[in-house]
Design an enzyme around this catalytic site. Structure first.
Site, PDB file in Angstrom:
ATOM      1  N   THR A 171       1.014  -1.227  -0.144  1.00  0.00           N
ATOM      2  CA  THR A 171       0.075   0.086   0.214  1.00  0.00           C
ATOM      3  C   THR A 171       0.908   1.219   0.128  1.00  0.00           C
ATOM      4  OG1 THR A 171      -1.580  -1.057   1.142  1.00  0.00           O
ATOM      5  CG2 THR A 171      -1.855   1.004   1.369  1.00  0.00           C
ATOM      6  N   CYS A 201      35.927   6.556  13.266  1.00  0.00           N
ATOM      7  CA  CYS A 201      36.817   5.939  13.968  1.00  0.00           C
ATOM      8  C   CYS A 201      35.965   4.984  14.862  1.00  0.00           C
ATOM      9  CB  CYS A 201      37.091   7.220  14.985  1.00  0.00           C
ATOM     10  SG  CYS A 201      38.566   6.871  16.085  1.00  0.00           S
TER      11      CYS A 201
END
Ligand code: PLP
Length: 393
Positions: A237, A325
């Site tokens: 939908t 990092c």
């Protein structure tokens, strides 16, 4: 100080006009576009109007637009859908080493399914070499997927030429235009694109909605099976409110694109000049001319991008790092690596990406804050070095 948002390549705020258009479909207008009664017809009309608006932004026909849950799904549908539909014709796909992960990881999945994928290298500015592309095409090549512009460094690929090469060789051409549509001119005819991916949240629309342009006549195998929506290509939908929002965002982008891209280019150049004038050793990444007008990727050797992002965040300025990092190591971005940028430079990469709310005053403040942050981090890093305590490489 009011926060300054300079991370528009990551996402953009939903603009007021878009929200206004969406709200009725989150309130009273809740019909299912597949229903034949009046509420359903209202929803259907809104979805089709949005389809027209999206199509207009890229010079396509409305019937060639298929709504998806975003750029990631559009890329998956383009690649997996083509691979499955054309597997009897050939099993070779060409892409570049600097695509978004939505393309790269899909290619890796297709490799695991027996497809051969050529990942074209790029030069130091992030551009694909057209001779290498031509050489890579074989009788088994079914798809070339090269992004319009790179999301990390902003380099715009020679997509018109790539589209022509693909057309001459009768190979389908897909381009990920998530970072370009609504920002610079994107026209599927000029690009000779057979497939083109879009995402609403990069252009002041809602998150979780996008679209794939599929040239009339090209047939793909769906990823999702179900209720036959989107002409069987994408069942489920429809996300009506978000689709309506995407349509409005595309309409506004088309109207403002020309003036806004020039304004942002001027601001971006100002930012670059202000920083370069006060910091030595800063390198600008990407192509000097063929670059998105609102993007500035910079590397500051010997610093870490994440440290700069954190310090800028403390100053109320939001931007992105080029490399992440993780625990004790820095993961160098695949884009910067593929461009041959040495690790000590790649580690210190940050991206500024400007948008419609940014003013000249904000850019001056951001440049000033950045210079200050870099100077302070350099002193700290020299101190850490002298104590043998550098924490993350
Ligand atoms: N392609 C590019 C070039 C992108 O930059 C992004 C998002 O950052 C995507 C695809 C994924 O789009 P979405 O967030 O709508 O899934």
């Amino acid at each position: 100080m009011k926060a300054i948002y300079l991370d528009h390549c990551a996402t953009t705020p939903v603009r007021a006009e878009v929200l206004e258009c969406m709200l009725p479909f989150l309130r009273g207008l809740f019909g299912n576009p597949s229903s034949i009664h009046a509420p359903g017809r209202t929803a259907r009309a809104a979805v089709e109007e949005a389809r027209e608006r999206v199509a207009r932004l890229i010079g396509a026909k409305a019937s060639e637009i298929y709504f998806t849950s975003g750029g990631t799904e559009a890329n998956n549908l383009a690649l997996q859908g083509t691979a499955m539909a054309f597997k009897d014709k050939g099993n070779h796909i060409i892409t570049s080493a600097i695509e978004h992960h939505a393309v790269l990881k899909t290619c890796e999945f297709l490799q695991s399914m027996g497809f051969h994928v050529t990942f074209l290298p790029v030069d130091g500015r992030g551009s694909v070499n057209l001779k290498a592309l031509k050489k890579a095409i074989t009788r088994k090549t079914i798809l070339i997927s090269i992004m319009h512009a790179n999301n990390e460094v902003g380099t715009i690929q020679p997509v018109e030429e790539i589209g022509k090469i693909a057309a001459e060789k009768e190979v389908l051409f897909h381009t990920d235009a998530v970072q370009t549509a609504g920002k610079v001119t994107v026209n599927v005819e000029v690009l000779c694109a057979d497939l083109l991916s879009l995402s609403a949240h990069k252009i002041y629309g809602p998150k979780g909605v996008g679209a794939l342009y599929i040239r009339e006549g090209a047939s793909l195998t769906p990823l999702l099976y179900g209720g036959h929506q989107e002409k069987n290509i994408r069942s489920g939908t429809e996300n009506v409110a978000s689709i309506v929002g995407m349509g409005k965002a595309c309409e506004m982008a088309l109207k403002e694109r020309g003036t806004e891209s020039k304004r942002l280019e001027n601001l971006r150049n100002l930012l670059q000049d202000l920083i370069s004038a006060r910091l030595s050793g800063v390198v600008v990444n990407g192509h000097a001319e063929n670059r998105l007008p609102h993007v500035l990727s910079l590397s500051v050797p010997d610093l870490l991008g994440e440290d700069m992002v954190r310090e800028m965040d403390k100053a109320g300025i939001a931007l992105s790092a080029g490399s992440a990092c993780t625990s004790e190591k820095v993961e160098i971005s695949h884009v910067l690596s593929a461009m041959g940028i040495p690790p000590e430079r790649a580690r210190g990469t940050i991206r500024f990406s400007l948008g419609r709310d940014n003013t000249r005053r904000q850019i001056e403040k951001a440049a000033h804050a950045f210079v200050h942050v870099v100077e302070r981090l350099k002193v700290l890093s020299e101190l850490e070095d002298s104590l043998g305590k550098r924490r993350c490489y």
